[in-house]
Scaffold this motif. Structure first.
Motif, PDB file in Angstrom:
ATOM      1  N   MET A   1     115.024  33.827  97.118  1.00  0.00           N
ATOM      2  CA  MET A   1     115.508  34.034  95.757  1.00  0.00           C
ATOM      3  C   MET A   1     114.920  35.320  95.163  1.00  0.00           C
ATOM      4  SD  MET A   1     117.498  32.703  93.410  1.00  0.00           S
ATOM      5  CE  MET A   1     117.660  30.921  93.531  1.00  0.00           C
ATOM      6  N   GLY A   2     113.636  35.570  95.485  1.00  0.00           N
ATOM      7  CA  GLY A   2     113.014  36.790  94.975  1.00  0.00           C
ATOM      8  C   GLY A   2     113.694  38.045  95.498  1.00  0.00           C
ATOM      9  N   ARG A   3     114.044  38.026  96.789  1.00  0.00           N
ATOM     10  CA  ARG A   3     114.755  39.175  97.351  1.00  0.00           C
ATOM     11  C   ARG A   3     116.124  39.331  96.702  1.00  0.00           C
ATOM     12  NH1 ARG A   3     118.882  40.063  99.644  1.00  0.00           N
ATOM     13  NH2 ARG A   3     119.342  37.844  99.803  1.00  0.00           N
ATOM     14  N   ALA A   4     116.846  38.222  96.576  1.00  0.00           N
ATOM     15  CA  ALA A   4     118.207  38.285  96.031  1.00  0.00           C
ATOM     16  C   ALA A   4     118.229  38.737  94.582  1.00  0.00           C
ATOM     17  CB  ALA A   4     118.869  36.908  96.164  1.00  0.00           C
ATOM     18  N   ALA A   5     117.168  38.387  93.812  1.00  0.00           N
ATOM     19  CA  ALA A   5     117.138  38.732  92.387  1.00  0.00           C
ATOM     20  C   ALA A   5     117.237  40.228  92.150  1.00  0.00           C
ATOM     21  CB  ALA A   5     115.860  38.182  91.750  1.00  0.00           C
ATOM     22  N   ALA A   6     116.696  41.008  93.067  1.00  0.00           N
ATOM     23  CA  ALA A   6     116.733  42.464  92.911  1.00  0.00           C
ATOM     24  C   ALA A   6     117.925  43.108  93.605  1.00  0.00           C
ATOM     25  CB  ALA A   6     115.443  43.070  93.477  1.00  0.00           C
ATOM     26  N   GLN A   7     118.718  42.296  94.299  1.00  0.00           N
ATOM     27  CA  GLN A   7     119.829  42.869  95.055  1.00  0.00           C
ATOM     28  C   GLN A   7     121.156  42.239  94.641  1.00  0.00           C
ATOM     29  OE1 GLN A   7     118.884  43.239  99.298  1.00  0.00           O
ATOM     30  NE2 GLN A   7     116.722  43.472  98.819  1.00  0.00           N
ATOM     31  N   GLU A   8     121.688  41.296  95.414  1.00  0.00           N
ATOM     32  CA  GLU A   8     123.045  40.831  95.123  1.00  0.00           C
ATOM     33  C   GLU A   8     123.153  40.083  93.798  1.00  0.00           C
ATOM     34  OE1 GLU A   8     121.520  37.789  98.283  1.00  0.00           O
ATOM     35  OE2 GLU A   8     121.282  39.932  97.815  1.00  0.00           O
ATOM     36  N   LEU A   9     122.116  39.352  93.395  1.00  0.00           N
ATOM     37  CA  LEU A   9     122.209  38.654  92.110  1.00  0.00           C
ATOM     38  C   LEU A   9     122.339  39.643  90.957  1.00  0.00           C
ATOM     39  CD1 LEU A   9     119.630  35.721  92.447  1.00  0.00           C
ATOM     40  CD2 LEU A   9     122.075  35.734  92.960  1.00  0.00           C
ATOM     41  N   GLN A  10     121.579  40.712  91.033  1.00  0.00           N
ATOM     42  CA  GLN A  10     121.666  41.741  89.996  1.00  0.00           C
ATOM     43  C   GLN A  10     123.047  42.396  89.997  1.00  0.00           C
ATOM     44  OE1 GLN A  10     119.034  42.561  87.749  1.00  0.00           O
ATOM     45  NE2 GLN A  10     120.725  43.587  86.719  1.00  0.00           N
ATOM     46  N   ALA A  11     123.565  42.678  91.179  1.00  0.00           N
ATOM     47  CA  ALA A  11     124.894  43.314  91.266  1.00  0.00           C
ATOM     48  C   ALA A  11     125.974  42.387  90.720  1.00  0.00           C
ATOM     49  CB  ALA A  11     125.189  43.684  92.720  1.00  0.00           C
TER      50      ALA A  11
END
Length: 475
Positions: A1-11
């Motif tokens: 979740m931490g990785r995704a928060a700065a990548q696809e979730l933000q996009a």
């Protein structure tokens, strides 16, 4: 979740902001359909939410067997990472979680099998989200004035009337407060109903219409609407005489999610301000080398740390209450604490994000930096799920119970909390004062208790605590 928060979730969150949900009221042949049209990115966020168990975690027997009451802490931590990137999608998560709690505690076996199973599903193709239809135009927070009526139709019910603030309006099912014919006035006469979007027997659209979507200051990606129910099909949940009490259990969960969102937005604002301070030069030095700016960042960070610790303490208490592990006044502590934590972290989120925007100077005011969106989205947090004043009065009522006063006294003593004596003195005086004077002091009392509790948790964790800065203290 931490990785995704700065990548696809933000996009995906950014895409939802650029293309907010819209309302399609009629099809090409003039038939009423009231369809909320979401961008593909919103569906992607929904899928991540389901797969990672943002709702499911506290309800899964396997998870509870493995981590027990701490399932709520794990859920809150995941939500903390998820929230600031995802265009307020934690709001549908919160309402779905609250509905799942209500159906777990009070739903019939068919309701648990056919609805609850979908609310807590990790399969995006099977998962549903819930709405919460409580507020009406004439009452607002005073839900005892609600006029939505309910009449029996065999084993089911028909609802008639209007609801004025319906977040996540495109949900598959909603929980609504309504007054059965002949029921008592006020909150005592309200019952809780399950309202499906599509009828279970034939899949036809239920008899309610979405009059419009709200044009809001913030949280623009999440559709909030006004609804008129015209004989809408509904099922009673639990006892008709306990509708408001059951909705209160749902509110406790949505208030926790509100605090999780507040803490997460504060952290995002602090991270951005600190990163900018390390690069921006002014008067021959970077901002982070300027003593006054260092102090501003420290104050923001202290408030952000405190919000996180206090919110996670609430998640821990909720988990212990739900699993029957609460002891020694912990249930009473949660009843008081959830009001304190929601009102204080929400107010602080607005203050901290506003300060962070100021740290960027003029660029903080520019829409294309994305910073104004943080402030707009933070501003709803003191309003959702009970305003600051409503919650302060709720906390005051709880404090008048001896077990609640004893519980907060024991908690602050356990933590050796700074300002413990002052906060408890204010609380004791307000609890025994005449009503008008007590109400006038309610905010001062709740802020003092929240600050003392937060300070105690920080000291226990080895973080230096000083009084809140003038610019960051709630008014």
């Amino acid at each position: 979740m931490g990785r995704a928060a700065a990548q696809e979730l933000q996009a995906w969150g950014d895409a939802c902001e650029r293309q907010p949900a819209s309302l399609r009221q009629f099809d090409g042949w003039g038939q009423r359909i009231d369809e909320v049209v979401y961008p593909p990115a919103w569906r992607e966020l929904a899928a991540v939410s389901a797969r990672t168990g943002l709702v499911a975690l506290p309800y899964e027997p396997a998870t509870l067997a493995r981590v027990g009451a701490e399932a709520r802490v794990v859920q809150a931590a995941l939500g903390y990472l998820f929230a600031p990137s995802t265009a307020t999608y934690l709001c549908p998560v919160a309402m779905t979680d609250g509905a799942a709690r209500v159906l777990t505690d009070a739903g019939t076996e068919p309701q648990r099998r056919e609805v609850l199973a979908r609310l807590v599903s990790r399969d995006p193709a099977h998962a549903w989200t819930s709405g919460q239809w409580m507020t009406e135009r004439q009452g607002g927070s005073d839900v005892g004035r609600n006029t939505l009526s309910a009449r029996r139709a065999g084993d089911r019910w028909r609802l008639d009337g209007q609801k004025f603030f319906c977040s996540n309006i495109g949900c598959e099912v909603a929980l609504a407060l309504a007054r059965p014919e002949g029921a008592a006035p006020g909150t005592r006469g309200l019952a809780l109903f399950l309202v499906p979007r599509l009828l279970p027997l034939d899949g036809r659209r239920n008899s309610y219409r979405i009059d419009r979507l709200k044009d809001k200051l913030g949280t623009r990606a999440m559709a909030t609407g006004e609804v008129t129910l015209d004989g809408a099909d509904a099922e009673l949940v639990g006892d008709a005489e306990r509708g408001f009490a059951q909705m209160t259990a749902m509110l406790n969960i949505t208030r926790l999610h509100n605090a999780v969102t507040a803490a997460a937005i504060m952290r995002r604002a602090c991270m951005l301000a600190a990163a900018y301070a390390a690069q921006r030069e002014a008067f021959g030095r970077t901002l982070e080398q300027q003593p006054l700016h260092q102090e501003v960042l420290r104050e923001m960070s202290a408030q952000t740390d405190g919000a996180l610790y206090l919110t996670m303490r609430m998640a821990q208490l909720l988990g212990r209450v739900e699993t029957g592990e609460a002891a020694g006044g912990e249930a009473a502590l949660f009843r008081l604490g959830i009001a304190l934590v929601k009102l204080y972290t929400a107010k602080q989120a607005v203050a901290v994000v506003s300060e962070a925007i100021e740290c960027f100077g003029g660029q903080g005011y520019m829409e294309d930096t994305g910073l104004p969106r943080l402030l707009r989205d933070a501003q709803v947090l003191p309003i959702w799920e009970g305003t600051t004043s409503v919650l302060s009065l709720d906390a005051l009522r709880v404090l008048r119970r001896s077990e609640s006063m004893e519980a907060i006294d024991a908690e602050l003593s356990r933590l050796d909390a700074p300002d413990r004596d002052r906060a408890l003195d204010l609380a004791h005086r307000a609890a025994s004062d005449e009503p008008a004077a007590a109400e006038r002091a309610a905010r001062r009392v709740t802020y003092a208790l929240a600050e003392a509790w937060m300070g105690g948790l920080l000291c226990q964790s080895g973080i230096e605590v000083r009084p809140p800065g003038i610019g960051l203290r709630p008014r």
